[in-house]
Design a protein around this motif. Structure first.
Motif, PDB file in Angstrom:
ATOM      1  N   GLY A 255     -60.726   5.395  38.717  1.00 21.97           N
ATOM      2  CA  GLY A 255     -60.882   4.440  37.629  1.00 21.97           C
ATOM      3  C   GLY A 255     -59.693   4.374  36.706  1.00 21.97           C
ATOM      4  N   MET A 256     -58.762   5.328  36.788  1.00 19.96           N
ATOM      5  CA  MET A 256     -57.552   5.253  35.986  1.00 19.96           C
ATOM      6  C   MET A 256     -56.523   4.451  36.772  1.00 19.96           C
ATOM      7  N   ARG A 257     -56.036   3.389  36.199  1.00 23.28           N
ATOM      8  CA  ARG A 257     -55.112   2.494  36.886  1.00 23.28           C
ATOM      9  C   ARG A 257     -53.727   3.133  36.911  1.00 23.28           C
ATOM     10  N   HIS A 258     -53.319   3.608  38.087  1.00 24.37           N
ATOM     11  CA  HIS A 258     -52.077   4.370  38.203  1.00 24.37           C
ATOM     12  C   HIS A 258     -51.064   3.519  38.963  1.00 24.37           C
ATOM     13  N   THR A 259     -50.095   2.958  38.215  1.00 21.17           N
ATOM     14  CA  THR A 259     -49.091   2.073  38.789  1.00 21.17           C
ATOM     15  C   THR A 259     -47.709   2.507  38.323  1.00 21.17           C
ATOM     16  N   ARG A 260     -46.689   1.891  38.862  1.00 15.58           N
ATOM     17  CA  ARG A 260     -45.341   2.161  38.390  1.00 15.58           C
ATOM     18  C   ARG A 260     -45.022   1.379  37.124  1.00 15.58           C
ATOM     19  N   TYR A 261     -45.862   0.434  36.742  1.00 13.23           N
ATOM     20  CA  TYR A 261     -45.541  -0.453  35.615  1.00 13.23           C
ATOM     21  C   TYR A 261     -46.195  -0.031  34.317  1.00 13.23           C
ATOM     22  N   GLY A 262     -47.466   0.353  34.356  1.00 11.71           N
ATOM     23  CA  GLY A 262     -48.108   0.889  33.174  1.00 11.71           C
ATOM     24  C   GLY A 262     -48.725  -0.140  32.245  1.00 11.71           C
ATOM     25  N   TRP A 263     -49.373   0.394  31.223  1.00  7.45           N
ATOM     26  CA  TRP A 263     -50.169  -0.440  30.328  1.00  7.45           C
ATOM     27  C   TRP A 263     -49.316  -1.339  29.450  1.00  7.45           C
ATOM     28  N   TRP A 264     -48.153  -0.854  28.988  1.00 10.85           N
ATOM     29  CA  TRP A 264     -47.346  -1.661  28.081  1.00 10.85           C
ATOM     30  C   TRP A 264     -47.019  -3.025  28.697  1.00 10.85           C
ATOM     31  N   LEU A 265     -46.582  -3.034  29.945  1.00 11.50           N
ATOM     32  CA  LEU A 265     -46.202  -4.290  30.591  1.00 11.50           C
ATOM     33  C   LEU A 265     -47.420  -5.167  30.857  1.00 11.50           C
ATOM     34  N   GLU A 266     -48.535  -4.569  31.201  1.00 11.12           N
ATOM     35  CA  GLU A 266     -49.751  -5.381  31.369  1.00 11.12           C
ATOM     36  C   GLU A 266     -50.131  -6.050  30.058  1.00 11.12           C
ATOM     37  N   GLU A 267     -50.066  -5.287  28.966  1.00  7.54           N
ATOM     38  CA  GLU A 267     -50.436  -5.847  27.669  1.00  7.54           C
ATOM     39  C   GLU A 267     -49.487  -6.955  27.257  1.00  7.54           C
ATOM     40  N   ALA A 268     -48.203  -6.796  27.542  1.00  9.41           N
ATOM     41  CA  ALA A 268     -47.212  -7.800  27.148  1.00  9.41           C
ATOM     42  C   ALA A 268     -47.327  -9.079  27.957  1.00  9.41           C
ATOM     43  N   GLY A 269     -47.843  -8.985  29.180  1.00  4.00           N
ATOM     44  CA  GLY A 269     -48.034 -10.174  30.006  1.00  4.00           C
ATOM     45  C   GLY A 269     -46.872 -10.448  30.933  1.00  4.00           C
ATOM     46  N   PRO A 270     -47.116 -11.253  31.968  1.00  4.73           N
ATOM     47  CA  PRO A 270     -46.082 -11.516  32.983  1.00  4.73           C
ATOM     48  C   PRO A 270     -45.019 -12.484  32.484  1.00  4.73           C
ATOM     49  N   VAL A 271     -43.891 -12.478  33.169  1.00  2.81           N
ATOM     50  CA  VAL A 271     -42.821 -13.437  32.900  1.00  2.81           C
ATOM     51  C   VAL A 271     -42.467 -14.123  34.212  1.00  2.81           C
ATOM     52  N   GLU A 272     -41.858 -15.287  34.105  1.00  5.73           N
ATOM     53  CA  GLU A 272     -41.382 -16.000  35.286  1.00  5.73           C
ATOM     54  C   GLU A 272     -39.958 -15.563  35.585  1.00  5.73           C
ATOM     55  N   ALA A 273     -39.731 -15.068  36.785  1.00  8.14           N
ATOM     56  CA  ALA A 273     -38.409 -14.563  37.151  1.00  8.14           C
ATOM     57  C   ALA A 273     -37.377 -15.685  37.119  1.00  8.14           C
ATOM     58  N   THR A 274     -36.184 -15.340  36.702  1.00 11.43           N
ATOM     59  CA  THR A 274     -35.080 -16.290  36.783  1.00 11.43           C
ATOM     60  C   THR A 274     -34.529 -16.294  38.211  1.00 11.43           C
ATOM     61  N   ALA A 275     -33.706 -17.266  38.508  1.00 14.92           N
ATOM     62  CA  ALA A 275     -33.181 -17.416  39.871  1.00 14.92           C
ATOM     63  C   ALA A 275     -32.172 -16.317  40.181  1.00 14.92           C
ATOM     64  N   PRO A 276     -32.216 -15.778  41.388  1.00 12.67           N
ATOM     65  CA  PRO A 276     -31.184 -14.811  41.782  1.00 12.67           C
ATOM     66  C   PRO A 276     -29.830 -15.489  41.925  1.00 12.67           C
ATOM     67  N   LEU A 277     -28.795 -14.687  41.924  1.00 13.76           N
ATOM     68  CA  LEU A 277     -27.454 -15.222  42.140  1.00 13.76           C
ATOM     69  C   LEU A 277     -27.326 -15.657  43.592  1.00 13.76           C
ATOM     70  N   GLU A 278     -26.915 -16.890  43.807  1.00 14.75           N
ATOM     71  CA  GLU A 278     -26.855 -17.450  45.158  1.00 14.75           C
ATOM     72  C   GLU A 278     -25.450 -17.856  45.579  1.00 14.75           C
ATOM     73  N   GLU A 279     -24.464 -17.697  44.663  1.00  6.82           N
ATOM     74  CA  GLU A 279     -23.111 -18.146  44.995  1.00  6.82           C
ATOM     75  C   GLU A 279     -22.103 -17.411  44.119  1.00  6.82           C
ATOM     76  N   ASP A 280     -20.839 -17.531  44.477  1.00  7.35           N
ATOM     77  CA  ASP A 280     -19.782 -16.944  43.661  1.00  7.35           C
ATOM     78  C   ASP A 280     -19.661 -17.699  42.340  1.00  7.35           C
ATOM     79  N   THR A 281     -19.321 -16.946  41.293  1.00  3.90           N
ATOM     80  CA  THR A 281     -19.165 -17.565  39.979  1.00  3.90           C
ATOM     81  C   THR A 281     -18.187 -16.732  39.157  1.00  3.90           C
ATOM     82  N   THR A 282     -17.866 -17.229  37.979  1.00  2.87           N
ATOM     83  CA  THR A 282     -16.998 -16.502  37.052  1.00  2.87           C
ATOM     84  C   THR A 282     -17.706 -16.380  35.707  1.00  2.87           C
ATOM     85  N   ALA A 283     -17.230 -15.450  34.891  1.00  5.41           N
ATOM     86  CA  ALA A 283     -17.782 -15.256  33.556  1.00  5.41           C
ATOM     87  C   ALA A 283     -16.766 -14.531  32.701  1.00  5.41           C
ATOM     88  N   ASP A 284     -16.960 -14.582  31.405  1.00  8.09           N
ATOM     89  CA  ASP A 284     -16.137 -13.757  30.520  1.00  8.09           C
ATOM     90  C   ASP A 284     -16.528 -12.285  30.656  1.00  8.09           C
TER      91      ASP A 284
END
Length: 523
Positions: free
Chosen positions: A65-94
């Motif tokens: 009955g104890m929910r044993h996960t790698r994520y834990g209660w804090w993340l469940e309480e905060a709620g899910p997020v929508e993942a951003t897109a992975p890097l799919e090509e070469d790019t530049t940045a500062d």
């Protein structure tokens, strides 16, 4: 989490994290399909003081009955997020930042604050904020309790400069949450460092005396049993009180920071594991490369997986449990001031209340990791979770019969000096080694790394945490084998002292090996 050798907080890098949903794949003690949960059962190490309650450990079936996960209660309480897109090509940045935990995200935030037009890319192997930044104990701490180590290494003047600068994290996070309207449950309150056995009396004397010696006696001061009873009536014997600290809901802070960084125009690519970070500042991923003017390595416990950092740190683990809402128990204890609490063990316990009336409790005695590989094995450890649960009930026997709803854990990057380390190697800048105290110092680390990446040298980049004299850990497999042996000795030593016994001579000898090698543990 809070760490393997006095822990307060935990890890920021988790390749493959996105493959599981913390909403839908709970791992329980009886799950036959998950090899992580088929560890050899035992009663678990660590027996807290009899002064903190005499409850007997529950049988292993009570894990049901104890929910044993790698994520834990804090993340469940905060709620899910929508993942951003992975890097799919070469790019530049500062600037390209590798790692989407507190350190990487605060660095990105500070870069945009210093230079709003700066083009910043953050690469995260899983979901930003879902490593230890979203799973730790939520203690926002300074480095005042590390002042004895700092004085030994750099002298009083520079040590005082670091301790004062570390207050920026406590105050800065609170001000940021208010200014940016991020409800991270920020609550300023002192931290209580308590003795729960006779052997722990005096465990905090070095920090108390060091603060007095540099003219800051109020930062860490002695506290007696009577004053402790007024703050939390749990039979603590005495200890110390750290004035400048706070608590947060760590996942709310991490995900709030993630959202604000995105809104500021930072390009965040999640589900983008690193293959190589090379000079001058090129980050290679499976589907694209980022060529940048500067790079920041901010992956904490995974740092040792990068060339040039193999001996930089060790990896330990820490584990937490949390109760159902128990406001009546908290009121009975008089623990209503929001104080975080840590005991005087080497593999310490750390505990705090939550806004909705729960008690969150952690133990820093989990298994050692092997380099930067297979860190996931340190996240779901039934024996460590059982130990944390049993120890919670010994501290607070009033909780018998109340539900302990969640368990989780994760790895921690353990610095050889017990201090975080920042620095530069040409145009690649780095930060690691928080040793379980990462929430507050990561804010300061973000300020430092942003300035290094922009080549803006000032009083923060001149702190003694930046490019310190190097001290290295032993290579693998010696690091893992030796660390595991020392951890076992520390577990036995803490257990004996909690039971009022003197540890055996061999245990005492092995437990002192780190100090003999010049490696720092807090006790």
């Amino acid at each position: 989490m809070a760490d393997g050798t006095r822990t307060r907080d935990h890890r920021d890098h988790n390749p493959g994290l996105y493959q599981l949903s913390y909403r839908h794949r709970a791992l329980t003690q009886d799950s036959p399909s998950n090899s992580l949960l088929r560890a050899r059962p035992n009663r678990g190490p660590g027996v807290p003081s009899r002064t903190a309650g005499g409850a007997e450990p529950l049988p292993s079936s009570a894990m049901d009955g104890m929910r044993h996960t790698r994520y834990g209660w804090w993340l469940e309480e905060a709620g899910p997020v929508e993942a951003t897109a992975p890097l799919e090509e070469d790019t530049t940045a500062d600037v390209v930042i590798v790692g989407g935990g507190y350190l990487g995200l605060w660095t990105a935030w500070q870069l945009k604050a210093l230079e709003p037009e700066c083009d910043v890319v953050v690469l995260e192997a899983g979901l930003a904020g879902h490593g230890p930044s979203g799973r730790n104990g939520g203690f926002v701490s300074t480095l005042w309790d590390d002042l004895p180590i700092l004085r030994d290494r750099v002298g009083d003047v520079r040590a005082l400069g670091v301790a004062r600068a570390s207050e920026r994290g406590v105050h800065g996070i609170g001000e940021w949450c208010e200014r940016e309207a991020v409800d991270a449950w920020y609550r300023a309150a002192p931290t209580l460092c308590v003795a729960t056995s006779e052997a722990q009396r005096g465990a905090f004397d070095d920090a108390i005396e060091a603060c007095a010696a540099v003219g800051a006696p109020d930062e860490v001061r002695r506290i007696g049993a009577a004053e402790l009873r007024e703050r939390c009536d749990a039979g603590f014997l005495g200890g110390a009180i750290l004035r400048t600290s706070a608590t947060v809901q760590p996942a709310r802070l991490a995900l709030g920071l993630r959202a604000k960084v995105l809104a500021a125009g930072v390009r965040l690519h999640e589900r983008t594991p690193m293959r190589r970070l090379s000079h001058p500042a090129v980050a290679a991923t499976p589907r694209g490369r980022v060529r940048a003017g500067a790079a920041v390595l901010a992956v904490n416990s995974a740092t040792a997986g990068f060339t040039g950092f193999r001996l930089a740190h060790a990896v330990a683990s820490s584990h937490m449990v949390v109760t159902e809402p128990v406001p009546d128990v908290i009121d009975e204890l008089g623990w209503t001031g929001g104080e975080g609490i840590a005991d005087g063990r080497t593999l310490l316990h750390y505990l705090r209340t939550t806004r909705d009336g729960r008690i969150a409790f952690g133990w820093g005695g989990g298994k050692m990791g092997f380099g930067a590989s297979r860190l996931g094995r340190l996240e779901v450890d039934p024996d460590a979770a059982r130990t944390a649960r049993d120890d919670l009930l010994r501290f607070f026997p009033q909780l018998r019969g109340r539900r302990i709803t969640h368990a989780w854990g994760g790895p921690i990057d353990v610095s050889p000096t017990h201090l975080p380390i920042f620095g530069s190697r040409s145009r690649i800048h780095h930060g690691f080694g928080f040793t379980g105290n990462g929430v507050g110092p990561a804010y300061l680390g973000g300020e430092i790394l942003a300035r290094l990446a922009l080549d803006r040298r000032d009083e923060l980049t001149r702190l003694a945490l930046v490019d310190p004299d190097r001290k290295l850990m032993p290579p693998e497999p010696l690091r893992w084998a030796g660390g595991s042996a020392i951890r076992s000795a520390l577990v036995r030593s803490d257990r004996a002292e909690d039971e009022g016994r003197l540890p055996g001579p061999l245990t005492r000898l092995v437990a002192t090996i780190p100090r003999r090698l010049g490696l720092r543990l807090p006790r």
